[in-house]
Scaffold this motif. Structure first.
Motif, PDB file in Angstrom:
ATOM      1  N   LEU A  74      61.142  63.899  67.302  1.00 33.31           N
ATOM      2  CA  LEU A  74      61.580  62.557  67.682  1.00 33.31           C
ATOM      3  C   LEU A  74      61.167  61.519  66.645  1.00 33.31           C
ATOM      4  O   LEU A  74      61.911  60.577  66.357  1.00 33.31           O
ATOM      5  CB  LEU A  74      61.006  62.192  69.047  1.00 33.31           C
ATOM      6  CG  LEU A  74      61.497  63.054  70.220  1.00 33.31           C
ATOM      7  CD1 LEU A  74      60.754  62.702  71.487  1.00 33.31           C
ATOM      8  CD2 LEU A  74      62.997  62.895  70.417  1.00 33.31           C
ATOM      9  N   ASP A  75      59.973  61.687  66.080  1.00 36.73           N
ATOM     10  CA  ASP A  75      59.541  60.776  65.025  1.00 36.73           C
ATOM     11  C   ASP A  75      60.383  60.957  63.760  1.00 36.73           C
ATOM     12  O   ASP A  75      60.613  59.999  63.018  1.00 36.73           O
ATOM     13  CB  ASP A  75      58.062  61.006  64.699  1.00 36.73           C
ATOM     14  CG  ASP A  75      57.138  60.502  65.800  1.00 36.73           C
ATOM     15  OD1 ASP A  75      57.575  59.662  66.608  1.00 36.73           O
ATOM     16  OD2 ASP A  75      55.985  60.967  65.873  1.00 36.73           O
ATOM     17  N   HIS A  82      63.683  62.265  63.619  1.00 36.78           N
ATOM     18  CA  HIS A  82      65.118  61.991  63.790  1.00 36.78           C
ATOM     19  C   HIS A  82      65.417  60.659  64.467  1.00 36.78           C
ATOM     20  O   HIS A  82      66.565  60.194  64.441  1.00 36.78           O
ATOM     21  CB  HIS A  82      65.774  63.132  64.579  1.00 36.78           C
ATOM     22  CG  HIS A  82      65.723  64.454  63.880  1.00 36.78           C
ATOM     23  ND1 HIS A  82      66.450  64.722  62.745  1.00 36.78           N
ATOM     24  CD2 HIS A  82      65.001  65.579  64.155  1.00 36.78           C
ATOM     25  CE1 HIS A  82      66.187  65.973  62.343  1.00 36.78           C
ATOM     26  NE2 HIS A  82      65.312  66.502  63.178  1.00 36.78           N
ATOM     27  N   GLY A  83      64.424  60.073  65.131  1.00 34.48           N
ATOM     28  CA  GLY A  83      64.597  58.747  65.699  1.00 34.48           C
ATOM     29  C   GLY A  83      65.479  58.677  66.932  1.00 34.48           C
ATOM     30  O   GLY A  83      65.529  59.598  67.752  1.00 34.48           O
ATOM     31  N   ALA A  84      66.221  57.585  67.048  1.00 30.12           N
ATOM     32  CA  ALA A  84      66.975  57.257  68.258  1.00 30.12           C
ATOM     33  C   ALA A  84      67.966  58.339  68.693  1.00 30.12           C
ATOM     34  O   ALA A  84      68.067  58.623  69.893  1.00 30.12           O
ATOM     35  CB  ALA A  84      67.697  55.921  68.071  1.00 30.12           C
ATOM     36  N   ARG A  91      66.116  60.935  70.598  1.00 30.27           N
ATOM     37  CA  ARG A  91      65.599  60.416  71.860  1.00 30.27           C
ATOM     38  C   ARG A  91      66.707  60.305  72.902  1.00 30.27           C
ATOM     39  O   ARG A  91      66.512  60.616  74.077  1.00 30.27           O
ATOM     40  CB  ARG A  91      64.925  59.063  71.635  1.00 30.27           C
ATOM     41  CG  ARG A  91      63.663  59.160  70.783  1.00 30.27           C
ATOM     42  CD  ARG A  91      62.842  57.882  70.847  1.00 30.27           C
ATOM     43  NE  ARG A  91      63.516  56.721  70.247  1.00 30.27           N
ATOM     44  CZ  ARG A  91      63.470  56.439  68.950  1.00 30.27           C
ATOM     45  NH1 ARG A  91      62.815  57.233  68.114  1.00 30.27           N
ATOM     46  NH2 ARG A  91      64.071  55.368  68.489  1.00 30.27           N
ATOM     47  N   LEU A 138      58.860  57.234  72.345  1.00 28.67           N
ATOM     48  CA  LEU A 138      58.909  56.171  71.348  1.00 28.67           C
ATOM     49  C   LEU A 138      58.193  56.590  70.073  1.00 28.67           C
ATOM     50  O   LEU A 138      57.264  57.395  70.113  1.00 28.67           O
ATOM     51  CB  LEU A 138      58.266  54.902  71.910  1.00 28.67           C
ATOM     52  CG  LEU A 138      59.073  54.218  73.021  1.00 28.67           C
ATOM     53  CD1 LEU A 138      58.265  53.070  73.588  1.00 28.67           C
ATOM     54  CD2 LEU A 138      60.397  53.712  72.493  1.00 28.67           C
ATOM     55  N   PRO A 139      58.587  56.044  68.937  1.00 30.33           N
ATOM     56  CA  PRO A 139      57.955  56.429  67.677  1.00 30.33           C
ATOM     57  C   PRO A 139      56.452  56.189  67.696  1.00 30.33           C
ATOM     58  O   PRO A 139      55.960  55.316  68.398  1.00 30.33           O
ATOM     59  CB  PRO A 139      58.645  55.524  66.644  1.00 30.33           C
ATOM     60  CG  PRO A 139      59.940  55.155  67.273  1.00 30.33           C
ATOM     61  CD  PRO A 139      59.679  55.087  68.747  1.00 30.33           C
TER      62      PRO A 139
END
Length: 405
Positions: A49-50, A52-54, A57, A385-386
């Motif tokens: 998730l950190d 690839h981001g949004a 998520r 969240l990041p």
């Protein structure tokens, strides 16, 4: 994709699990090995998730709520693996049980469930110095404890509802969210973790302590106020919460052979043997939980007890549920007999429960009333969240989640 954590030496802890001169049991050796174990799958998801981001998520959130089949494209590898794991219950899970919910906990009036079960579960969690340090990071322990109590209560009520753990249901989503939040906190804590401290922050054993808090310790607290369960109810309780443990990512060796309070006590003894004794951090965190719960309960419209009386009641409940030695280490005060409300409360609750369980119809009605408590609307998974944003977001948004492990 995997997450790697620096292991700690555990051999010196194994000797604490058995009397001197005896070889540690296989179970004890397994417990000691889990001192350095996290949740590889959830840890890998946080890392993805950190990275690839949004988009990752959003895929995780949609996959949990609607199922992987609803996704338009293949999510990242670890996210896909997590969705697959929580998509289908293990073969040992009774589908009808999931539709019924946790019928044992649902038979407990919501007031006593929150006052006894949730408070005791958090106090037991924060008896571990590692968990307590996480609560005190904000520098506002009472305010943080109040939020944790609210989050824990919401998560628990969502989890025990009929159908609450079915795929995509609020309890199912909230439990996986709790698992990811633990992984997020673990990743954050490792940035400044004292590598001389035995074990891993919010690792398998801390998560197991939380699980025991909502099973064994919670029901010891309820028994202290006259709400007892039968042997058959114990079996149903642990059968249901075994699936909760599965969704939380606990190692099966910790919970699969725990089928009643006796088995849970054995696990509790083993965990205590490898958990550092409560320190000032634990005592501060526990006092914050008690103070926050006493204040919140006394402020409820129609409350008949003052904040001081609720605090005294919580002290008595915790001494009965945790045991006097553990309560002494946490410096939970003993309540003078002249102000002890427990005998009266226990008598009243036992009489009420006798009539509630007088017939199958009355028992069903009690569960129905408990299940009708308003359910909060689900929110996006904040645990994803990041890194570095989760704690700030958590202070601004009240989420449905679980107690900090």
């Amino acid at each position: 994709m995997t997450a790697h954590h620096t292991p700690h030496t555990t051999s010196e802890r194994v000797g604490d699990l058995e009397p001197v001169g005896r070889r540690p049991s296989i179970k004890a050796e397994r417990i000691a090995a889990l001192l350095t174990a996290g949740d590889p799958l959830a840890d890998a998801v946080i890392a993805e998730l950190d990275l690839h981001g949004a988009p990752a998520r959003r895929a995780l959130d949609a996959g949990l709520r609607k199922g992987p089949a609803a996704l338009g494209e293949q999510p990242p590898e670890a996210v896909a693996a997590l969705l697959k794991q929580v998509e289908t219950p293990p073969s040992w899970v009774d589908p009808l049980m999931l539709h019924r919910g946790d019928v044992v906990s649902l038979s407990v009036p919501p007031l006593w469930f929150g006052l006894c079960a949730v408070t005791t579960a958090l106090a037991h969690t924060y008896a571990s110095p590692a968990a307590a340090r996480l609560l005190l990071r904000t520098g506002r322990p009472t305010k943080t404890a109040l939020r944790e109590l609210a989050d824990a209560g919401v998560w628990a009520r969502q989890t025990i509802r009929p159908g609450g753990l079915l795929r995509g249901a609020p309890g199912h989503v909230a439990t996986v969210e709790a698992r990811l939040r633990q992984a997020r906190l673990r990743a954050t804590a490792l940035m400044d973790w004292d590598m001389g401290v035995p074990g891993l922050p919010i690792g398998q054993l801390d998560m197991a302590r939380t699980w025991l808090g909502f099973t064994l310790l919670a029901h010891q607290a309820l028994a202290a106020v006259g709400i007892d369960v039968t042997g058959e109810e114990e079996r149903r309780l642990y059968q249901y919460w075994a699936y909760v443990a599965h969704l939380l990512g606990l190692d099966e060796s910790l919970y699969r052979d725990v089928t009643d309070h006796a088995g849970a006590r054995r696990l509790h003894h083993l965990l205590d043997a490898v958990t550092p004794s409560p320190d000032d951090t634990s005592r501060t965190a526990t006092a914050a939980v008690i103070g926050a719960q006493a204040h919140a309960t006394a402020q409820v419209p129609g409350a008949v007890l003052s904040e001081e009386q609720v605090r005294d009641l919580l002290h008595r409940i915790l001494r009965r549920s945790l045991g006097n030695p553990a309560a002494d280490r946490l410096r939970i005060p003993d309540v003078p007999a002249v102000t002890d409300l427990m005998p009266l409360i226990s008598t009243l609750n036992r009489e009420t429960r006798r009539w509630q369980t007088f017939s199958p119809a009355s028992a069903q009605e009690a569960r129905r009333q408990a299940a009708e408590e308003p359910e909060p609307a689900p929110e996006p998974i904040a645990a994803v969240l990041p890194l570095g944003v989760a704690f700030q977001h958590r202070s601004e948004v009240r989420r449905s989640g679980s107690p900090a492990a």
